[in-house]
Scaffold this motif. Structure first.
Motif, PDB file in Angstrom:
ATOM      1  N   SER A 209       0.850  -1.188   0.000  1.00  0.00           N
ATOM      2  CA  SER A 209       0.000   0.000   0.000  1.00  0.00           C
ATOM      3  C   SER A 209       0.885   1.237   0.000  1.00  0.00           C
ATOM      4  O   SER A 209       1.985   1.231   0.552  1.00  0.00           O
ATOM      5  CB  SER A 209      -0.929   0.018   1.218  1.00  0.00           C
ATOM      6  OG  SER A 209      -0.181   0.098   2.402  1.00  0.00           O
ATOM      7  N   VAL A 210       0.387   2.281  -0.634  1.00  0.00           N
ATOM      8  CA  VAL A 210       1.089   3.557  -0.680  1.00  0.00           C
ATOM      9  C   VAL A 210       0.391   4.494   0.290  1.00  0.00           C
ATOM     10  O   VAL A 210      -0.817   4.687   0.212  1.00  0.00           O
ATOM     11  CB  VAL A 210       1.081   4.149  -2.105  1.00  0.00           C
ATOM     12  CG1 VAL A 210       1.752   5.511  -2.129  1.00  0.00           C
ATOM     13  CG2 VAL A 210       1.743   3.195  -3.081  1.00  0.00           C
ATOM     14  N   ASN A 211       1.165   5.074   1.208  1.00  0.00           N
ATOM     15  CA  ASN A 211       0.607   5.970   2.217  1.00  0.00           C
ATOM     16  C   ASN A 211       1.307   7.315   2.161  1.00  0.00           C
ATOM     17  O   ASN A 211       2.513   7.396   1.938  1.00  0.00           O
ATOM     18  CB  ASN A 211       0.775   5.370   3.616  1.00  0.00           C
ATOM     19  CG  ASN A 211       0.029   4.070   3.771  1.00  0.00           C
ATOM     20  OD1 ASN A 211      -1.079   3.932   3.280  1.00  0.00           O
ATOM     21  ND2 ASN A 211       0.639   3.112   4.435  1.00  0.00           N
ATOM     22  N   ARG A 212       0.528   8.366   2.359  1.00  0.00           N
ATOM     23  CA  ARG A 212       1.095   9.713   2.395  1.00  0.00           C
ATOM     24  C   ARG A 212       0.983  10.243   3.817  1.00  0.00           C
ATOM     25  O   ARG A 212      -0.093  10.250   4.410  1.00  0.00           O
ATOM     26  CB  ARG A 212       0.351  10.636   1.432  1.00  0.00           C
ATOM     27  CG  ARG A 212       0.928  12.065   1.391  1.00  0.00           C
ATOM     28  CD  ARG A 212       0.229  12.933   0.382  1.00  0.00           C
ATOM     29  NE  ARG A 212       0.303  12.419  -0.963  1.00  0.00           N
ATOM     30  CZ  ARG A 212       1.301  12.669  -1.819  1.00  0.00           C
ATOM     31  NH1 ARG A 212       2.304  13.413  -1.444  1.00  0.00           N
ATOM     32  NH2 ARG A 212       1.281  12.175  -3.030  1.00  0.00           N
ATOM     33  N   ASP A 213       2.098  10.682   4.360  1.00  0.00           N
ATOM     34  CA  ASP A 213       2.135  11.258   5.695  1.00  0.00           C
ATOM     35  C   ASP A 213       1.476  12.629   5.640  1.00  0.00           C
ATOM     36  O   ASP A 213       1.878  13.494   4.861  1.00  0.00           O
ATOM     37  CB  ASP A 213       3.580  11.371   6.179  1.00  0.00           C
ATOM     38  CG  ASP A 213       3.671  11.773   7.640  1.00  0.00           C
ATOM     39  OD1 ASP A 213       2.664  12.269   8.192  1.00  0.00           O
ATOM     40  OD2 ASP A 213       4.743  11.589   8.224  1.00  0.00           O
TER      41      ASP A 213
ATOM     42  N   THR B 223       4.103  15.595   6.824  1.00  0.00           N
ATOM     43  CA  THR B 223       5.272  15.921   5.989  1.00  0.00           C
ATOM     44  C   THR B 223       4.992  15.817   4.503  1.00  0.00           C
ATOM     45  O   THR B 223       5.736  16.350   3.695  1.00  0.00           O
ATOM     46  CB  THR B 223       6.444  14.980   6.326  1.00  0.00           C
ATOM     47  OG1 THR B 223       6.073  13.635   5.991  1.00  0.00           O
ATOM     48  CG2 THR B 223       6.829  15.078   7.780  1.00  0.00           C
TER      49      THR B 223
ATOM     50  N   GLU C   1       5.302  13.126   2.833  1.00  0.00           N
ATOM     51  CA  GLU C   1       6.114  12.047   2.277  1.00  0.00           C
ATOM     52  C   GLU C   1       5.243  10.864   1.890  1.00  0.00           C
ATOM     53  O   GLU C   1       4.253  10.559   2.548  1.00  0.00           O
ATOM     54  CB  GLU C   1       7.148  11.567   3.294  1.00  0.00           C
ATOM     55  CG  GLU C   1       8.316  12.472   3.494  1.00  0.00           C
ATOM     56  CD  GLU C   1       9.345  11.836   4.424  1.00  0.00           C
ATOM     57  OE1 GLU C   1       9.066  10.788   5.022  1.00  0.00           O
ATOM     58  OE2 GLU C   1      10.426  12.423   4.548  1.00  0.00           O
ATOM     59  N   VAL C   2       5.645  10.210   0.830  1.00  0.00           N
ATOM     60  CA  VAL C   2       4.945   9.016   0.365  1.00  0.00           C
ATOM     61  C   VAL C   2       5.790   7.801   0.734  1.00  0.00           C
ATOM     62  O   VAL C   2       6.991   7.770   0.487  1.00  0.00           O
ATOM     63  CB  VAL C   2       4.724   9.070  -1.168  1.00  0.00           C
ATOM     64  CG1 VAL C   2       4.076   7.798  -1.656  1.00  0.00           C
ATOM     65  CG2 VAL C   2       3.878  10.275  -1.537  1.00  0.00           C
ATOM     66  N   THR C   3       5.152   6.830   1.356  1.00  0.00           N
ATOM     67  CA  THR C   3       5.865   5.607   1.738  1.00  0.00           C
ATOM     68  C   THR C   3       5.134   4.399   1.174  1.00  0.00           C
ATOM     69  O   THR C   3       3.926   4.419   0.975  1.00  0.00           O
ATOM     70  CB  THR C   3       5.959   5.462   3.263  1.00  0.00           C
ATOM     71  OG1 THR C   3       4.635   5.436   3.806  1.00  0.00           O
ATOM     72  CG2 THR C   3       6.753   6.587   3.880  1.00  0.00           C
ATOM     73  N   LEU C   4       5.891   3.354   0.933  1.00  0.00           N
ATOM     74  CA  LEU C   4       5.349   2.085   0.464  1.00  0.00           C
ATOM     75  C   LEU C   4       5.456   1.093   1.610  1.00  0.00           C
ATOM     76  O   LEU C   4       6.548   0.852   2.130  1.00  0.00           O
ATOM     77  CB  LEU C   4       6.138   1.592  -0.751  1.00  0.00           C
ATOM     78  CG  LEU C   4       5.659   0.298  -1.383  1.00  0.00           C
ATOM     79  CD1 LEU C   4       4.274   0.490  -1.991  1.00  0.00           C
ATOM     80  CD2 LEU C   4       6.642  -0.157  -2.446  1.00  0.00           C
ATOM     81  N   GLU C   5       4.325   0.537   2.010  1.00  0.00           N
ATOM     82  CA  GLU C   5       4.307  -0.424   3.110  1.00  0.00           C
ATOM     83  C   GLU C   5       3.873  -1.777   2.587  1.00  0.00           C
ATOM     84  O   GLU C   5       2.964  -1.875   1.769  1.00  0.00           O
ATOM     85  CB  GLU C   5       3.342   0.040   4.201  1.00  0.00           C
ATOM     86  CG  GLU C   5       3.785   1.290   4.919  1.00  0.00           C
ATOM     87  CD  GLU C   5       2.845   1.674   6.044  1.00  0.00           C
ATOM     88  OE1 GLU C   5       1.949   0.861   6.380  1.00  0.00           O
ATOM     89  OE2 GLU C   5       2.983   2.779   6.573  1.00  0.00           O
TER      90      GLU C   5
END
Length: 145
Positions: free
Chosen positions: A114-118, A121, A123-127
C-alpha cells in the motif's frame, strides 16, 4: 522445511529427545494433527492439512535453475459455524511468523503493498501488505470476498 522456522532452541538435545520419544510412541502424524486445536472435535483431515501447511516442504531446484517452492496453500470453504476461523487462528498461534487480516477490508492490491502519504510531511511511503509480511510464514485471510 520452512526456512522461516530455523530459530535455534536453547536445548537442542532435549528437543531431539522429545521428537525421538514421540516417533517411537507411534502415530506421530495423527498425534501432531490432533494437537492442533484439541478443543475442536473432529475435522481430522483438516487438521492434517493444516499440519502440512505448518511444516511445508523443500524447495526444489530444477536443472535449468528454476525453483519450485514447497509452500502449501489452502482454502477453507464451508457453512458458518464449523470452526474454520478457530482452526486457522490456532495455526497462526503455532507459527512463528504469521499475519491475520480480513478479506472484507482488503483488496488484492492491498494484500501485497500500500502507498501511504504522511499528512504532516507529505512524504509518500510504500508499506508491505499481509502477504509480504507473512513471507515464509502463515497468512490468514478471513472472510475473503
Amino acid at each position: 522445511h520452512k526456512s522461516g522456522y530455523n530459530e535455534r532452541a536453547n536445548d537442542e538435545e532435549e528437543i531431539s529427545r522429545q521428537v525421538d520419544d514421540a516417533f517411537r510412541a507411534g502415530n506421530l502424524y495423527d498425534n501432531a494433527a490432533r494437537s492442533i486445536a484439541p478443543e475442536i472435535f473432529g475435522h481430522e483431515d483438516v487438521k492434517k492439512a493444516l499440519l502440512l501447511v505448518l511444516i511445508g516442504s523443500f524447495t526444489k531446484t530444477m536443472k535449468d535453475g528454476m525453483k519450485i517452492r514447497g509452500d502449501i496453500h489452502t482454502l477453507f470453504m464451508g457453512d458458518p459455524g464449523v470452526a474454520k476461523s478457530q482452526l486457522l487462528k490456532q495455526v497462526c498461534n503455532i507459527a512463528p511468523r504469521s499475519v491475520y487480516t480480513t478479506g472484507k477490508g482488503s483488496s488484492g492490491v492491498g494484500l501485497t503493498a500500500s502507498v501511504n502519504r504522511d499528512s504532516a510531511t507529505g512524504e509518500v511511503t510504500l508499506e508491505g501488505g499481509a502477504l509480504v509480511l507473512a513471507d515464509m510464514g502463515i497468512c490468514r485471510i478471513d472472510e475473503f470476498d
